[in-house]
Design a protein around this motif. Structure first.
Motif, PDB file in Angstrom:
ATOM      1  N   HIS A 148      -1.247   2.565  -9.719  1.00 38.10           N
ATOM      2  CA  HIS A 148      -0.546   3.717 -10.280  1.00 38.10           C
ATOM      3  C   HIS A 148      -0.090   3.431 -11.715  1.00 38.10           C
ATOM      4  O   HIS A 148       0.487   2.369 -11.995  1.00 38.10           O
TER       5      HIS A 148
ATOM      6  N   LEU B 121       0.847  -1.193   0.000  1.00 38.30           N
ATOM      7  CA  LEU B 121       0.000   0.000   0.000  1.00 38.30           C
ATOM      8  C   LEU B 121       0.881   1.241   0.000  1.00 38.30           C
ATOM      9  O   LEU B 121       1.703   1.440   0.895  1.00 38.30           O
TER      10      LEU B 121
ATOM     11  N   ALA C  36      -3.904   3.434   2.365  1.00 35.69           N
ATOM     12  CA  ALA C  36      -3.442   3.792   1.022  1.00 35.69           C
ATOM     13  C   ALA C  36      -3.933   2.740   0.042  1.00 35.69           C
ATOM     14  O   ALA C  36      -4.496   1.709   0.428  1.00 35.69           O
ATOM     15  N   ASP C  37      -3.718   3.007  -1.236  1.00 33.54           N
ATOM     16  CA  ASP C  37      -4.065   2.046  -2.283  1.00 33.54           C
ATOM     17  C   ASP C  37      -2.849   1.178  -2.616  1.00 33.54           C
ATOM     18  O   ASP C  37      -1.708   1.583  -2.385  1.00 33.54           O
TER      19      ASP C  37
ATOM     20  N   ALA D 199      -9.885   6.821  -4.564  1.00 32.66           N
ATOM     21  CA  ALA D 199      -9.363   5.721  -3.746  1.00 32.66           C
ATOM     22  C   ALA D 199      -9.914   4.378  -4.210  1.00 32.66           C
ATOM     23  O   ALA D 199     -11.112   4.225  -4.437  1.00 32.66           O
ATOM     24  N   LYS D 200      -9.039   3.426  -4.343  1.00 38.11           N
ATOM     25  CA  LYS D 200      -9.442   2.062  -4.710  1.00 38.11           C
ATOM     26  C   LYS D 200      -9.455   1.142  -3.487  1.00 38.11           C
ATOM     27  O   LYS D 200      -9.934   0.017  -3.562  1.00 38.11           O
ATOM     28  N   ASN D 201      -8.912   1.622  -2.384  1.00 38.04           N
ATOM     29  CA  ASN D 201      -8.902   0.859  -1.136  1.00 38.04           C
ATOM     30  C   ASN D 201      -9.308   1.804  -0.006  1.00 38.04           C
ATOM     31  O   ASN D 201      -8.520   2.128   0.884  1.00 38.04           O
ATOM     32  N   PRO D 202     -10.559   2.272  -0.062  1.00 43.79           N
ATOM     33  CA  PRO D 202     -10.979   3.329   0.878  1.00 43.79           C
ATOM     34  C   PRO D 202     -10.898   2.915   2.342  1.00 43.79           C
ATOM     35  O   PRO D 202     -10.756   3.764   3.224  1.00 43.79           O
TER      36      PRO D 202
ATOM     37  N   ARG E 225      -2.373   7.152  -3.160  1.00 40.46           N
ATOM     38  CA  ARG E 225      -3.763   7.013  -3.595  1.00 40.46           C
ATOM     39  C   ARG E 225      -3.863   7.126  -5.107  1.00 40.46           C
ATOM     40  O   ARG E 225      -3.110   7.873  -5.743  1.00 40.46           O
ATOM     41  N   ASP E 226      -4.782   6.378  -5.653  1.00 47.38           N
ATOM     42  CA  ASP E 226      -5.105   6.492  -7.071  1.00 47.38           C
ATOM     43  C   ASP E 226      -5.592   7.907  -7.338  1.00 47.38           C
ATOM     44  O   ASP E 226      -6.495   8.414  -6.643  1.00 47.38           O
TER      45      ASP E 226
END
Length: 591
Positions: free
Chosen positions: A341, A320, A335-336, A328-331, A323-324
């Motif tokens: 990326h 992680l 972090a994502d 966010a892809k992993n809210p 952020r994208d």
């Protein structure tokens, strides 16, 4: 610790959807149905994952140790070598007359990839033995074959190749090792060889060294070179082992990578040797193995990159960071994952598209070797001989580049030994050097192979690419493959024409562009493979294949290669057409 899973599904797709081996007219291919090849590949995959891969970091960490002239391999290597022998893997494509299974070289190549990816240094012991087997099988007398081949096939004895000397690498004409004839028909071998992979170890009862040396009366240069069988232990008439031969290990080299393989300085102090083939024709015997050996090194280039890619992909999905930018892809997390990326995606796609394209090219070349050997097809022999310097040079250059790219995905952790990515980069580096350094491969391609048989084989390759492009006329789905391939093929032909027009007047104009030509041709070859793979994937989709997501990913990966990698052909052409002047402008004293 890094993990590895053999790409059985991808290999099966190449064998049966792209190469269509079961329907091929090559003797032995009709037996290679999907169930059979799948069973072989699955068993090889288990051995690679469960036995060989866990030993890869062990070999890197421990290396080989010499004690009182005896070389000890890393812990676990001997038991693993016993397991490889017991499974019959060393005999896969060897002659049944000497205990082999007689499968096509294609199957040896497909299995070899899994073993190299899992543990390149370990696989070299078996791989070098296969080379010695091949040389004796083609050039040995009936007595020599009966004496050495069964034990080499089973790897009860292993083999080496002894070419390089301290003062002489590529230029073998400078060789000093001597072969003095004896009254009984044998020779006394006197000299020193260096960089001898698997030169000494504790995993086999005997080691059969194939040694290049100069016998009397051969003249200067390579014309005077002969090839000799020089066993570690002399073999008695009844096949038992006799006295230790007069050869020894001077030292084990401390190397950048492949620590698990013993790279030795070998001293021959009047060792008994036996002529292999004709006197003063040693280079011909050596070149018998070159296509297979250099194909194997080209395979090492992408096989190590495959292992590195698998681990980089897993890390990118797990780690992680940031952020994208699109949301966010992993809210639920801090972090994502890295893989969201675009620059990480770019790197992973470069790795994936190279490895899959190189695998296709290597298996196709292996099928050409089978066609040549099993059918006496001179056109297949000529075509694969043209391709070999490209496969060896381009694939090992790019394979190292991709191993470094995989290491980069890890950030700082990629530089820390415990993550294992450093080993992949260090191991991959040697493939660019041995079995003919890549600059030599480029010179071979441009200086010899393009003009071979009056240019017949390169013209056949151009026609093969044109036929592939024409086959997709009017197919809108294939436009993203056929059009870029057409442009790249034109650039390759333009480069070849430049050599023809300028090379005669100024040879340096061709030689200065040879490395770029090798890479240009490499990209065209992978573009050709991706075009074939895309078509096969579309055919499978149209036929109602169940795994649609996998096939669509295959097509998308190919589109990436055609859009993002194939344009490098234009850069290589521009460099070639700049000629020799920018390269040769400085006098040696001005550097």
């Amino acid at each position: 610790m890094p993990r590895y899973t053999a790409p059985v599904k991808d290999t099966q797709f190449l064998l049966h959807d792209v190469l269509k081996i079961s329907a091929a007219d090559i003797p032995g291919y009709s037996d290679l149905d999907p169930a059979f090849t799948g069973a072989v590949l699955e068993e090889a995959a288990k051995l690679a994952a469960d036995v060989l891969a866990p030993l890869n970091p062990v070999g890197d960490r421990e290396g080989c140790v010499m004690e009182n002239g005896v070389v000890r391999t890393p812990n676990g290597f001997k038991a693993a070598f016993d397991a490889v022998r017991a499974g019959g893997w060393t005999a896969l494509d060897a002659d049944p007359a000497y205990g082999g299974q007689g499968l096509p070289h294609l199957m040896h190549t497909a299995v070899n990839e899994a073993f190299v990816s899992a543990n390149m240094a370990f696989q070299m012991y078996q791989g070098l033995t296969h080379g010695a087997y091949s040389a004796i099988h083609v050039h040995g007398s009936a007595e020599q074959k009966a004496t050495y081949l069964p034990k080499l096939v089973s790897c009860e004895w292993t083999g080496t190749m002894n070419l390089t000397e301290p003062h002489c690498g590529t230029d073998l004409g400078l060789m000093r090792t001597k072969a003095e004839p004896q009254a009984d028909g044998s020779y006394k071998i006197i000299g020193q060889k260096i960089f001898i992979s698997a030169g000494e170890h504790d995993m086999a009862d005997n080691i059969i060294h194939l040694v290049l040396a100069k016998a009397p009366g051969g003249g200067a240069g390579t014309k005077g070179i002969s090839l000799f069988i020089v066993p570690k232990f002399v073999v008695n008439a009844d096949g038992s082992l006799g006295a230790r031969n007069a050869l020894s290990v001077g030292k084990i080299e401390a190397k950048m990578g492949i620590h698990g393989n013993a790279t030795c300085v070998m001293n021959y102090d009047g060792a008994t040797g036996y002529l292999l083939g004709d006197v003063h024709k040693g280079m011909r015997a050596m070149f018998t193995m070159m296509n297979e050996a250099r194909l194997g090194v080209g395979l090492q280039g992408y096989a190590v990159a495959e292992a590195a890619y698998q681990n980089a992909l897993a890390y990118a999905k797990d780690r992680l960071q940031g952020r994208d930018v699109t949301g966010a892809k992993n809210p639920g997390g801090a972090a994502d994952p890295l893989i969201v990326h675009p620059d990480i995606r770019r790197s992973l796609m470069e790795q994936k598209s190279f490895v899959e394209g190189a695998r296709a090219l290597t298996l196709w070349a292996a099928s050409l070797i089978d066609r040549s050997h099993r059918m006496g097809d001179a056109d297949a022999e000529g075509l694969v001989s043209l391709m070999i310097p490209v496969i060896k040079g381009f694939q090992t250059d790019k394979g190292f580049e991709m191993a470094v790219a995989a290491q980069q995905v890890y950030g700082g952790h990629g530089y820390i030994e415990e993550w294992g990515m450093s080993q992949f980069a260090r191991d991959a580096r040697i493939a660019m050097i041995y079995e003919g350094a890549n600059g030599v491969q480029a010179l071979d391609l441009v200086g010899r192979k393009l003009a071979q048989d009056g240019g017949k084989h390169v013209m056949a390759f151009f026609e093969l690419v044109k036929a592939e492009i024409r086959a997709h006329d009017g197919d809108a789905r294939m436009a993203g493959f056929a059009e870029p391939l057409k442009q790249a093929s034109k650039q390759l032909q333009q480069a070849a024409m430049y050599f023809m027009q300028s090379g005669m007047k100024n040879p340096n104009a061709a030689l200065a562009g040879s490395y770029d030509f090798m890479h240009l041709m490499g990209h065209v070859c992978l573009g050709l493979m991706w075009t074939r793979m895309a078509k096969a994937a579309y055919v499978a989709l149209d036929g109602g294949a169940a795994d649609r997501d996998w096939l669509e990913a295959k097509i998308a990966t190919g589109r990436f290669y055609m859009a993002r990698q194939l344009p490098a052909c234009g850069m290589h052409l521009a460099r070639i057409e700049s000629g020799a002047e920018p390269v040769m402008a400085l006098a040696a004293e001005a550097f």
